[in-house]
Design a protein around this motif. Structure first.
Motif, PDB file in Angstrom:
ATOM      1  N   ASN A 189       0.748  -1.508   0.229  1.00  0.00           N
ATOM      2  CA  ASN A 189      -0.067   0.152   0.019  1.00  0.00           C
ATOM      3  C   ASN A 189       1.263   1.724  -0.237  1.00  0.00           C
ATOM      4  O   ASN A 189       2.141   0.844  -0.332  1.00  0.00           O
ATOM      5  CB  ASN A 189      -0.767   0.151   1.138  1.00  0.00           C
ATOM      6  CG  ASN A 189       0.037  -0.118   2.216  1.00  0.00           C
ATOM      7  OD1 ASN A 189       0.230   0.529   2.658  1.00  0.00           O
ATOM      8  ND2 ASN A 189      -0.553  -1.524   3.497  1.00  0.00           N
ATOM      9  N   ARG A 190       0.199   2.488   0.015  1.00  0.00           N
ATOM     10  CA  ARG A 190       1.364   3.585  -0.304  1.00  0.00           C
ATOM     11  C   ARG A 190       2.378   3.521   1.026  1.00  0.00           C
ATOM     12  O   ARG A 190       2.848   4.449   0.675  1.00  0.00           O
ATOM     13  CB  ARG A 190      -0.150   5.028  -0.160  1.00  0.00           C
ATOM     14  CG  ARG A 190      -0.711   4.777  -1.186  1.00  0.00           C
ATOM     15  CD  ARG A 190      -1.477   6.156  -1.319  1.00  0.00           C
ATOM     16  NE  ARG A 190      -2.292   6.053  -2.520  1.00  0.00           N
ATOM     17  CZ  ARG A 190      -3.077   6.963  -2.511  1.00  0.00           C
ATOM     18  NH1 ARG A 190      -3.672   7.385  -2.148  1.00  0.00           N
ATOM     19  NH2 ARG A 190      -3.979   6.752  -3.959  1.00  0.00           N
ATOM     20  N   LYS A 191       2.078   2.916   2.068  1.00  0.00           N
ATOM     21  CA  LYS A 191       2.932   3.124   3.535  1.00  0.00           C
ATOM     22  C   LYS A 191       3.825   2.127   4.032  1.00  0.00           C
ATOM     23  O   LYS A 191       4.631   1.890   4.491  1.00  0.00           O
ATOM     24  CB  LYS A 191       2.613   3.572   4.340  1.00  0.00           C
ATOM     25  CG  LYS A 191       1.353   4.776   4.894  1.00  0.00           C
ATOM     26  CD  LYS A 191       2.100   5.893   3.819  1.00  0.00           C
ATOM     27  CE  LYS A 191       1.362   7.273   4.297  1.00  0.00           C
ATOM     28  NZ  LYS A 191       2.111   8.132   4.430  1.00  0.00           N
ATOM     29  N   THR A 192       4.057   0.879   2.522  1.00  0.00           N
ATOM     30  CA  THR A 192       5.068   0.184   2.113  1.00  0.00           C
ATOM     31  C   THR A 192       6.356   0.337   1.595  1.00  0.00           C
ATOM     32  O   THR A 192       5.983   0.924   0.680  1.00  0.00           O
ATOM     33  CB  THR A 192       5.058  -1.344   1.482  1.00  0.00           C
ATOM     34  OG1 THR A 192       2.685  -1.326   2.264  1.00  0.00           O
ATOM     35  CG2 THR A 192       5.233  -2.231   1.579  1.00  0.00           C
ATOM     36  N   PHE A 193       7.622   1.065   2.325  1.00  0.00           N
ATOM     37  CA  PHE A 193       8.745   1.236   1.604  1.00  0.00           C
ATOM     38  C   PHE A 193       9.709   0.160   2.219  1.00  0.00           C
ATOM     39  O   PHE A 193       9.614  -1.239   2.433  1.00  0.00           O
ATOM     40  CB  PHE A 193       9.129   2.886   2.129  1.00  0.00           C
ATOM     41  CG  PHE A 193       7.905   3.746   2.106  1.00  0.00           C
ATOM     42  CD1 PHE A 193       7.761   4.457   1.221  1.00  0.00           C
ATOM     43  CD2 PHE A 193       7.167   3.957   3.439  1.00  0.00           C
ATOM     44  CE1 PHE A 193       7.464   5.233   1.210  1.00  0.00           C
ATOM     45  CE2 PHE A 193       6.377   4.805   3.336  1.00  0.00           C
ATOM     46  CZ  PHE A 193       6.455   5.381   2.322  1.00  0.00           C
ATOM     47  N   LEU A 210      11.443  11.157  -6.970  1.00  0.00           N
ATOM     48  CA  LEU A 210      10.916  10.876  -5.902  1.00  0.00           C
ATOM     49  C   LEU A 210      11.888   9.478  -5.453  1.00  0.00           C
ATOM     50  O   LEU A 210      12.554   8.427  -6.291  1.00  0.00           O
ATOM     51  CB  LEU A 210      10.097   9.635  -5.805  1.00  0.00           C
ATOM     52  CG  LEU A 210       8.656  10.905  -6.351  1.00  0.00           C
ATOM     53  CD1 LEU A 210       7.208   9.864  -6.694  1.00  0.00           C
ATOM     54  CD2 LEU A 210       8.610  11.607  -5.434  1.00  0.00           C
ATOM     55  N   PRO A 211      12.527   9.258  -4.189  1.00  0.00           N
ATOM     56  CA  PRO A 211      13.477   8.081  -3.461  1.00  0.00           C
ATOM     57  C   PRO A 211      12.441   6.761  -4.585  1.00  0.00           C
ATOM     58  O   PRO A 211      11.230   6.256  -4.501  1.00  0.00           O
ATOM     59  CB  PRO A 211      12.757   7.607  -2.459  1.00  0.00           C
ATOM     60  CG  PRO A 211      12.808   9.290  -1.714  1.00  0.00           C
ATOM     61  CD  PRO A 211      11.212  10.406  -2.882  1.00  0.00           C
ATOM     62  N   PHE A 212      13.953   5.848  -4.904  1.00  0.00           N
ATOM     63  CA  PHE A 212      13.377   4.208  -5.778  1.00  0.00           C
ATOM     64  C   PHE A 212      12.193   4.097  -5.163  1.00  0.00           C
ATOM     65  O   PHE A 212      11.105   3.428  -5.686  1.00  0.00           O
ATOM     66  CB  PHE A 212      14.362   4.036  -5.718  1.00  0.00           C
ATOM     67  CG  PHE A 212      13.525   2.265  -6.633  1.00  0.00           C
ATOM     68  CD1 PHE A 212      14.624   2.215  -8.033  1.00  0.00           C
ATOM     69  CD2 PHE A 212      13.812   1.400  -5.690  1.00  0.00           C
ATOM     70  CE1 PHE A 212      13.868   1.381  -8.074  1.00  0.00           C
ATOM     71  CE2 PHE A 212      13.462  -0.143  -6.250  1.00  0.00           C
ATOM     72  CZ  PHE A 212      13.498   0.335  -8.077  1.00  0.00           C
ATOM     73  N   ASP A 213      11.543   3.747  -3.931  1.00  0.00           N
ATOM     74  CA  ASP A 213      11.226   2.675  -2.815  1.00  0.00           C
ATOM     75  C   ASP A 213       9.358   3.817  -3.234  1.00  0.00           C
ATOM     76  O   ASP A 213       8.846   3.060  -3.052  1.00  0.00           O
ATOM     77  CB  ASP A 213      11.249   2.634  -1.784  1.00  0.00           C
ATOM     78  CG  ASP A 213      11.562   3.525  -0.929  1.00  0.00           C
ATOM     79  OD1 ASP A 213      11.379   4.284  -1.067  1.00  0.00           O
ATOM     80  OD2 ASP A 213      11.528   3.206   0.261  1.00  0.00           O
ATOM     81  N   HIS A 214       9.852   4.832  -3.693  1.00  0.00           N
ATOM     82  CA  HIS A 214       8.382   4.517  -4.096  1.00  0.00           C
ATOM     83  C   HIS A 214       7.196   4.529  -5.213  1.00  0.00           C
ATOM     84  O   HIS A 214       6.022   4.491  -5.214  1.00  0.00           O
ATOM     85  CB  HIS A 214       8.422   6.789  -4.255  1.00  0.00           C
ATOM     86  CG  HIS A 214       8.275   7.470  -2.471  1.00  0.00           C
ATOM     87  ND1 HIS A 214       9.448   7.461  -2.156  1.00  0.00           N
ATOM     88  CD2 HIS A 214       7.706   7.928  -2.279  1.00  0.00           C
ATOM     89  CE1 HIS A 214       9.626   7.732  -0.960  1.00  0.00           C
ATOM     90  NE2 HIS A 214       8.471   8.850  -0.763  1.00  0.00           N
ATOM     91  N   ILE A 215       8.614   3.496  -5.466  1.00  0.00           N
ATOM     92  CA  ILE A 215       7.970   3.378  -7.049  1.00  0.00           C
ATOM     93  C   ILE A 215       6.636   2.346  -7.177  1.00  0.00           C
ATOM     94  O   ILE A 215       5.388   2.071  -8.121  1.00  0.00           O
ATOM     95  CB  ILE A 215       8.409   2.496  -7.983  1.00  0.00           C
ATOM     96  CG1 ILE A 215       8.320   2.062  -9.322  1.00  0.00           C
ATOM     97  CG2 ILE A 215       9.438   1.323  -7.543  1.00  0.00           C
ATOM     98  CD1 ILE A 215       9.492   2.391 -10.663  1.00  0.00           C
TER      99      ILE A 215
END
Length: 438
Positions: A334-338, A362-367
């Motif tokens: 979900n959107r808060k999974t990094f 954006l930082p890579f883990d926002h993909i």
């Protein structure tokens, strides 16, 4: 994007008007205590007029300088506002044109990621079943090549060697991939200036077009984050040239694997939900995070900017269990999974990653949510079979150094430290952390 720009410009104009009024306030000479002659008065009036004109000239220069700075700031904000809009448009356009991302999010009444769909629309839909069942042969989802991102330093080399020696007996051969040192490659594009008023140091990044982005503004990335993104881009560009490679594993050099990693990986991949989209024969490949950082519980079932988190994950796991009768060994992002410290990627995702890096800031883990929206499965092994050793200074973002409390992080992210073994010593992480703290 700078959604507040339309409100910023009137404020700047108001400041300009106030400064103009202050600069042109009438100046009065203090009264003299002694009587003056007529000639003295004329001479004083002349000097007063000259002084006033000189003062007005100086104030006009000050005003021009203020106006110039305001105009420069407005122009910079407008350019950044427009550029950020272009970034988002390019992301959307490129992803829609990229093959291998499936048929969109909704397909025949079901969705690949119900959690992400609910976040964006408020609608609950059932999850599309996996098209590939590799439960009889989970090695069909095993990575054909496995990489550790490593900088050119003695400590990074040792970290790689420890992890290679740890996984080699389990049948997984790690390769060292020389990562881009963001500070060396992009450091010249950053400047620092101390703000005495707020007692902070402001870092400004200037790109090749002259666009300036300051700390905290949309699009700002640290040199380390830019280096990480560039490393991933070059790695996947290399892998695209190798047609035989269908699935790869990419890890950071501070990753910590579960004590029986290969066995746990086979178990996870044996569930169609977790491993079907990683099969070498899959026609719609996806991504599996072997570990992740979830920082909040979230407000689910209440929708909002912080609705995602562990509560939504719990709902995802519960719904999957009801539908299949089995406890799922993975959950939907979900959107808060990094986190991107240990990930399996199917070949179908390589080009999309490259395009996103070229089009985003954006930082890579926002993909991960981008893939979810496009109908590409992105799931997280649960319990995590890989975690991150945070007990060191971050080479990606120095501001993360306050997040180096391993016990606190383990509690937040639901990492049972007894289940993971430190690669160099083979101690469980619970023992390793205690010894490290002594």
């Amino acid at each position: 994007m700078l959604r507040g720009l339309p409100q910023v410009v009137p404020v700047l104009v108001a400041v300009n008007l106030v400064m103009t009024c202050v600069l042109f306030m009438p100046w009065k000479e203090p009264r003299s205590r002694h009587p003056r002659s007529e000639d003295d008065s004329l001479s004083d009036d002349l000097r007063h007029t000259q002084d006033t004109m000189e003062l007005m000239g100086k104030r006009q220069q000050q005003q021009d300088s203020i106006v110039h700075r305001l105009e420069t700031d407005i122009a910079r904000l407008e350019k950044q506002y427009n550029d950020q809009g272009k970034y988002l448009f390019q992301i959307k356009e490129k992803l829609e044109q990229t093959p291998g991302t499936g048929h969109g999010e909704v397909h025949k009444g079901c969705v690949v990621n119900p959690s992400n769909h609910w976040e964006r629309t408020g609608q609950k839909r059932k999850e599309c079943p996996s098209k590939h069942d590799i439960s009889d042969e989970p090695t069909l989802g095993f990575p054909q090549r496995s990489f550790v991102l490593s900088l050119d330093s003695a400590s990074s080399r040792k970290a790689f060697e420890d992890r290679r020696a740890y996984l080699d007996p389990q049948g997984i051969a790690l390769e060292r991939y020389m990562a881009v040192n963001g500070h060396q490659e992009f450091g010249h594009m950053y400047t620092k200036q101390f703000d005495a008023v707020n007692n902070v140091t402001i870092t400004t990044y200037t790109d090749h077009s002259g666009l300036k982005i300051r700390t905290g503004e949309p699009g700002f990335l640290t040199a380390g984050e830019r280096g990480y993104r560039q490393s991933m881009k070059r790695l996947f560009q290399m892998l695209l040239k190798e047609n035989s490679v269908k699935t790869v594993m990419v890890t950071d050099d501070d990753v910590v694997f579960s004590c029986h990693f290969a066995t746990h990986l086979r178990s996870v991949l044996s569930q169609p939900r977790c491993g079907g989209h990683l099969s070498h024969q899959a026609t719609r490949g996806g991504i599996l995070l072997l570990g992740a950082a979830v920082w909040i519980d979230g407000t689910y079932p209440e929708r909002g900017p912080y609705s995602a988190g562990w509560r939504l994950i719990k709902e995802d796991i519960s719904t999957s269990k009801q539908a299949t009768g089995k406890f799922p060994m993975c959950f939907n992002v979900n959107r808060k999974t990094f986190g991107s410290f240990a990930v399996l990627y199917h070949r179908d995702t390589f080009q999309t990653i490259i395009d996103w890096i070229d089009s985003s800031s954006l930082p890579f883990d926002h993909i991960w949510p981008i893939f979810a929206k496009q109908g590409t499965p992105v799931r997280v092994s649960f319990p995590n079979i890989a975690i991150q050793n945070v007990m060191h200074e971050s080479s990606i973002d120095a501001s993360r150094n306050g997040q180096s409390d391993m016990l606190k992080r383990a509690k937040l992210h639901k990492w049972n430290l007894k289940e993971y073994c430190e690669p160099g010593t083979h101690q469980t992480m619970s023992t390793f952390v205690q010894d490290f703290s002594l």
